[in-house]
Design a protein around this motif. Sequence first.
Motif, PDB file in Angstrom:
ATOM      1  N   ALA A 224     -28.595  17.617 -50.291  1.00  0.00           N
ATOM      2  CA  ALA A 224     -28.294  16.234 -50.660  1.00  0.00           C
ATOM      3  C   ALA A 224     -27.454  16.179 -51.925  1.00  0.00           C
ATOM      4  O   ALA A 224     -26.531  15.353 -52.039  1.00  0.00           O
ATOM      5  CB  ALA A 224     -29.600  15.455 -50.854  1.00  0.00           C
ATOM      6  N   GLY A 225     -27.756  17.041 -52.889  1.00  0.00           N
ATOM      7  CA  GLY A 225     -26.976  17.072 -54.117  1.00  0.00           C
ATOM      8  C   GLY A 225     -25.540  17.502 -53.884  1.00  0.00           C
ATOM      9  O   GLY A 225     -24.604  16.962 -54.498  1.00  0.00           O
ATOM     10  N   GLU A 226     -25.331  18.462 -52.980  1.00  0.00           N
ATOM     11  CA  GLU A 226     -23.977  18.899 -52.674  1.00  0.00           C
ATOM     12  C   GLU A 226     -23.186  17.795 -51.979  1.00  0.00           C
ATOM     13  O   GLU A 226     -21.997  17.596 -52.260  1.00  0.00           O
ATOM     14  CB  GLU A 226     -24.038  20.151 -51.780  1.00  0.00           C
ATOM     15  N   LYS A 227     -23.854  17.066 -51.067  1.00  0.00           N
ATOM     16  CA  LYS A 227     -23.162  15.999 -50.339  1.00  0.00           C
ATOM     17  C   LYS A 227     -22.816  14.826 -51.253  1.00  0.00           C
ATOM     18  O   LYS A 227     -21.754  14.219 -51.125  1.00  0.00           O
ATOM     19  CB  LYS A 227     -24.026  15.514 -49.184  1.00  0.00           C
ATOM     20  N   SER A 228     -23.723  14.503 -52.179  1.00  0.00           N
ATOM     21  CA  SER A 228     -23.511  13.334 -53.043  1.00  0.00           C
ATOM     22  C   SER A 228     -22.656  13.649 -54.265  1.00  0.00           C
ATOM     23  O   SER A 228     -22.202  12.733 -54.954  1.00  0.00           O
ATOM     24  CB  SER A 228     -24.862  12.785 -53.503  1.00  0.00           C
ATOM     25  N   GLY A 229     -22.447  14.940 -54.555  1.00  0.00           N
ATOM     26  CA  GLY A 229     -21.684  15.313 -55.736  1.00  0.00           C
ATOM     27  C   GLY A 229     -22.468  15.264 -57.025  1.00  0.00           C
ATOM     28  O   GLY A 229     -21.878  15.293 -58.115  1.00  0.00           O
ATOM     29  N   HIS A 230     -23.800  15.187 -56.933  1.00  0.00           N
ATOM     30  CA  HIS A 230     -24.651  15.157 -58.125  1.00  0.00           C
ATOM     31  C   HIS A 230     -25.626  16.334 -58.098  1.00  0.00           C
ATOM     32  O   HIS A 230     -26.837  16.177 -58.268  1.00  0.00           O
ATOM     33  CB  HIS A 230     -25.419  13.831 -58.202  1.00  0.00           C
TER      34      HIS A 230
ATOM     35  N   SER B 234     -34.874   9.638 -54.207  1.00  0.00           N
ATOM     36  CA  SER B 234     -33.932   9.441 -55.312  1.00  0.00           C
ATOM     37  C   SER B 234     -32.721  10.368 -55.216  1.00  0.00           C
ATOM     38  O   SER B 234     -31.720  10.158 -55.902  1.00  0.00           O
ATOM     39  CB  SER B 234     -34.645   9.663 -56.654  1.00  0.00           C
ATOM     40  N   SER B 235     -32.827  11.397 -54.357  1.00  0.00           N
ATOM     41  CA  SER B 235     -31.707  12.328 -54.167  1.00  0.00           C
ATOM     42  C   SER B 235     -30.879  11.987 -52.941  1.00  0.00           C
ATOM     43  O   SER B 235     -30.138  12.836 -52.433  1.00  0.00           O
ATOM     44  CB  SER B 235     -32.248  13.760 -54.044  1.00  0.00           C
ATOM     45  N   ALA B 236     -31.058  10.769 -52.424  1.00  0.00           N
ATOM     46  CA  ALA B 236     -30.271  10.253 -51.297  1.00  0.00           C
ATOM     47  C   ALA B 236     -30.601  10.918 -49.978  1.00  0.00           C
ATOM     48  O   ALA B 236     -29.782  10.916 -49.053  1.00  0.00           O
ATOM     49  CB  ALA B 236     -28.770  10.379 -51.583  1.00  0.00           C
TER      50      ALA B 236
ATOM     51  N   VAL C  24     -29.745  16.763 -59.270  1.00  0.00           N
ATOM     52  CA  VAL C  24     -30.769  17.172 -58.307  1.00  0.00           C
ATOM     53  C   VAL C  24     -31.454  18.460 -58.752  1.00  0.00           C
ATOM     54  O   VAL C  24     -32.677  18.599 -58.639  1.00  0.00           O
ATOM     55  CB  VAL C  24     -30.128  17.334 -56.905  1.00  0.00           C
TER      56      VAL C  24
END
Length: 406
Positions: free
Chosen positions: A139-145, A283-285, A149
């Motif tokens: 999820a962090g890789e996909k959202s750029g955050h 919270s991590s989308a 994460v």
Amino acid sequence: MPAFAYEALDAKGRRKEGMIEADSPRQARQFLREQGLTPVELTEAVERVTQQTQHRRWFQPRISTGELALFTRQLATLVAAALPIEEALKAVAQQTEKARLSTLIAAVRTKVLEGHSLAEGMSTFPSVFDPLYRAMVAAGEKSGHLETVLNRLADYTEQRQQMKNKLLQAMIYPVILTLVAISVIAILLATVVPKVVEQFVHMKQELPFSTRFLMGASDVVRGYGLWFLLLTALALIIWRSWVAKPANRRRYHAAILRLPIIGRVSRGLNTARFARTLSILNSSAVPLLEGMHISGDVLSNDEAKIKVSEATERVREGSSLRAALEQTKLFPPMMLHMIASGERSGELDNMLERAADNQDREFESQVNIALSIFEPALVVSMAVVVLFIVLAILQPILQLNNMVGR
């Protein structure tokens, strides 16, 4: 460029181990020879970690929670500094003192260099990076955050380690006290009691019931004590085999949830873990249904897992999260009210985190209450047993004194 784990000999014949990057095993051996080392064994990092995991599954501990938390925190710091993933992994691997962890990080880096995502590289080692960890990284890789994460993951891992340490510290004293109590009573019955009581055998008088009972218990301990230990060990082996079957394990876990004190502690532990995991994932989308599925998998009670899985299906069919969880009969009313409030306000992740904090505090309180009841109860029980032994020995002596006095 893949990484290779090597074992080599230096000019003095001393064995050395480490990691080296090369395009092929042949080039890796050439690099080692240029450093004055004679290669003995050369294995690709991914293969080496897999072999270690299979070989050490029963005999060696896996990567500890503390090591995983430190790795996650270091990786988050380097990613936040705009360092590419492969460079960040290389830097963390070089800083790690544990050879096994360094090899694992190098293996993940090799997967990343081959074109895989970080989450895909970690999926090669599911015993180290669990579904929650991999889902959050993805999820962090996909959202750029990814750095945010990873920091949350590090916080979660550290909190889990602190909880384990608290439980371990809380259980050390009761376990030691129990073992000492059993050992003292066994030694009294096996060595001290026979030498004292045998003095009364020649009295040719009827001994009190307590003394006869004590003599019988002493004979049982001396004659069958070893057999009892062997039967206990065999019973434990049979029990582990029985619980290993999923259907039996579910019955056992369901029975635990119905127990008065232990059941409340187990429910508190699992509901707090579910709420905190779902809060982090939300919270991590991560989508709610996927988050519920992953959060259910991290529970330690199989019956609770199945009930959460059923709740996930109800949410998939259109039910609210609060209504679905209420039907499991696992979650306390306060947590359900907080979840309902979070759904209405759009702050579900914050309310889940607060609910998890409340459950953690309640769990610690329940453990402290259980231990505060158990410890004095054990001391009193041991005192009663020792008092019975003393009275059983003193009663014949008092009878003898009365006979002499007459």
